[in-house]
Write an enzyme that holds these catalytic residues in place. Structure first.
Site, mmCIF file in Angstrom:
data_model
loop_
_atom_site.group_PDB
_atom_site.id
_atom_site.type_symbol
_atom_site.label_atom_id
_atom_site.label_comp_id
_atom_site.label_asym_id
_atom_site.label_seq_id
_atom_site.Cartn_x
_atom_site.Cartn_y
_atom_site.Cartn_z
ATOM 1 N N GLY A 94 0.802 -1.354 0.029
ATOM 2 C CA GLY A 94 0.050 -0.055 0.057
ATOM 3 C C GLY A 94 0.865 1.184 0.010
ATOM 4 N N GLY A 142 -0.175 -4.860 0.764
ATOM 5 C CA GLY A 142 -1.375 -4.621 0.007
ATOM 6 C C GLY A 142 -1.512 -5.628 -1.368
ATOM 7 N N GLU A 165 5.808 -6.279 7.497
ATOM 8 C CA GLU A 165 5.073 -5.027 8.442
ATOM 9 C C GLU A 165 5.786 -4.907 9.708
ATOM 10 O OE1 GLU A 165 2.433 -6.111 5.284
ATOM 11 O OE2 GLU A 165 3.335 -7.303 6.432
ATOM 12 N N ASP A 173 -1.228 -7.280 7.907
ATOM 13 C CA ASP A 173 -3.010 -7.157 7.791
ATOM 14 C C ASP A 173 -3.340 -7.579 6.456
ATOM 15 O OD1 ASP A 173 -1.445 -4.955 6.328
ATOM 16 O OD2 ASP A 173 -3.043 -3.661 6.640
#
Length: 351
Positions: A94, A142, A165, A173
């Protein structure tokens, strides 16, 4: 009006006209971040920001989601294919920098990005049409969310998969709490905590990809997929099987304890504890419930400090020397971790 005033006004009007023309010209030359097209019986999504490794931003999410839902309900669309442009990356993650800047000043983007990204992840996971992700090149964060919840994930020798992450004060996530604990053994936990990179065939051996196809065969595979007439998931599976080299056995590779300790010592202690609890809980939860949990965690990270410090150290200043707060696992209390999982009330993620 004097002659000189008229001349000034004409000059100003011409200047403004030239500016507008230049802006229009520039906007027409800007490539869209995502291409959505119908090819044969397939809806094709191309992540189209190769200069930034196809990083995913909110405008792209807002384009992909409604089109995916439209194709899902379209009788003339049989399959959905998602791929990355440029050859280097499927999607490297992302647009973290934009989210970081938004979070610092309380901009709604820090809420909207995660909320809408997770809604898209769920739409991929529940899509009734065969969803085929061609994960060639870098596939992280992402990009994992755009692929791993789909029915088919095709890796090549160029695929590089990771969920890094914890190194930036976040957690794996985009539904990581659902798919990672479902990998064999404790592999998912290892990948989540360390950000370890899987390459090429190992991406399928690990169970992240469903198929492995040589990069040179991908164009031919795409052509055959889009030319299929009313294919079922079983039909798609047979085509993918015909292109892949069978890889059944997961290679066991020992990671020296000293190397593992060094890796974990660089990660955010808070992120490590959150991630451990996230995967333990997610092992028995549905994808939707995991995404609700992860949205709570995302907003907890936005309220904390490690995420901003991690992004600074890894992506901005690149000194690779983050100052975590707290700085040790022992200092991260169970109460602090538990609070990260608390309900957000009417701000909770809903589907």
């Amino acid at each position: 009006m004097s002659f000189f005033s008229c001349q000034k006004l004409k000059f100003l009007c011409q200047f403004l006209h030239n500016c507008v023309s230049l802006l229009n010209q520039m906007s027409s030359q800007v490539e869209p971040g995502v291409l959505l097209e119908k090819v044969g019986s397939a809806g094709v999504i191309t992540i189209n920001r190769p200069k930034v490794l196809n990083a995913l931003n909110l405008p792209m999410i807002r384009q992909i989601y409604p089109q995916l839902k439209k194709w899902e309900n379209d009788n003339e669309t049989d399959i959905v294919i998602v791929r990355g442009a440029g050859g280097k990356a499927f999607c490297a993650g992302g647009d973290i920098r934009a989210v970081t800047e938004a979070g610092k000043v309380g901009d709604p983007l820090a809420e909207d990005f995660f909320r809408e990204e997770y809604i898209l992840n769920n739409a991929i996971g529940t899509c009734r049409k065969p969803y085929i992700a061609l994960i060639e090149g870098i596939t992280m964060g992402g990009g994992v969310g755009l692929s791993v919840h789909g029915r088919f994930r095709v890796a090549t020798e160029k695929t590089l998969f990771a969920m890094p992450e914890t190194a930036i004060g976040l957690f794996p996530d985009v539904g990581g709490g659902h798919f990672l604990p479902r990998l064999r053994g404790k592999l998912g936990l290892f990948l989540a905590l360390t950000g370890f990179r899987l390459k090429g065939r190992d991406v399928q051996r690990a169970g992240v990809a469903t198929h492995f196809v040589e990069s040179k065969k991908i164009p031919e595979l795409e052509k055959e997929l889009v030319e299929m007439k009313s294919p079922s998931a079983a039909d798609v599976s047979r085509v993918l099987d015909s292109y892949q080299s069978q890889v059944r056995i997961l290679l066991h590779r020992r990671v020296p304890c000293c190397l593992l300790f060094q890796t974990l010592s660089r990660m955010s202690p808070t992120s490590l504890k959150i991630t451990y609890k996230q995967l333990k809980a997610g092992a028995t939860m549905s994808l939707q419930d995991v995404l609700v949990m992860e949205y709570r965690l995302s907003q907890a990270c936005m309220r904390g400090c490690d995420f901003y410090e991690g992004v600074r150290a890894v992506l901005v200043d690149k000194d690779q020397n983050p100052k975590w707060k707290p700085s040790t696992l022992e200092e991260v209390s169970e109460q602090a971790v538990e609070q990260c999982f608390s309900s957000l009330g009417d701000k909770d993620l809903t589907f």
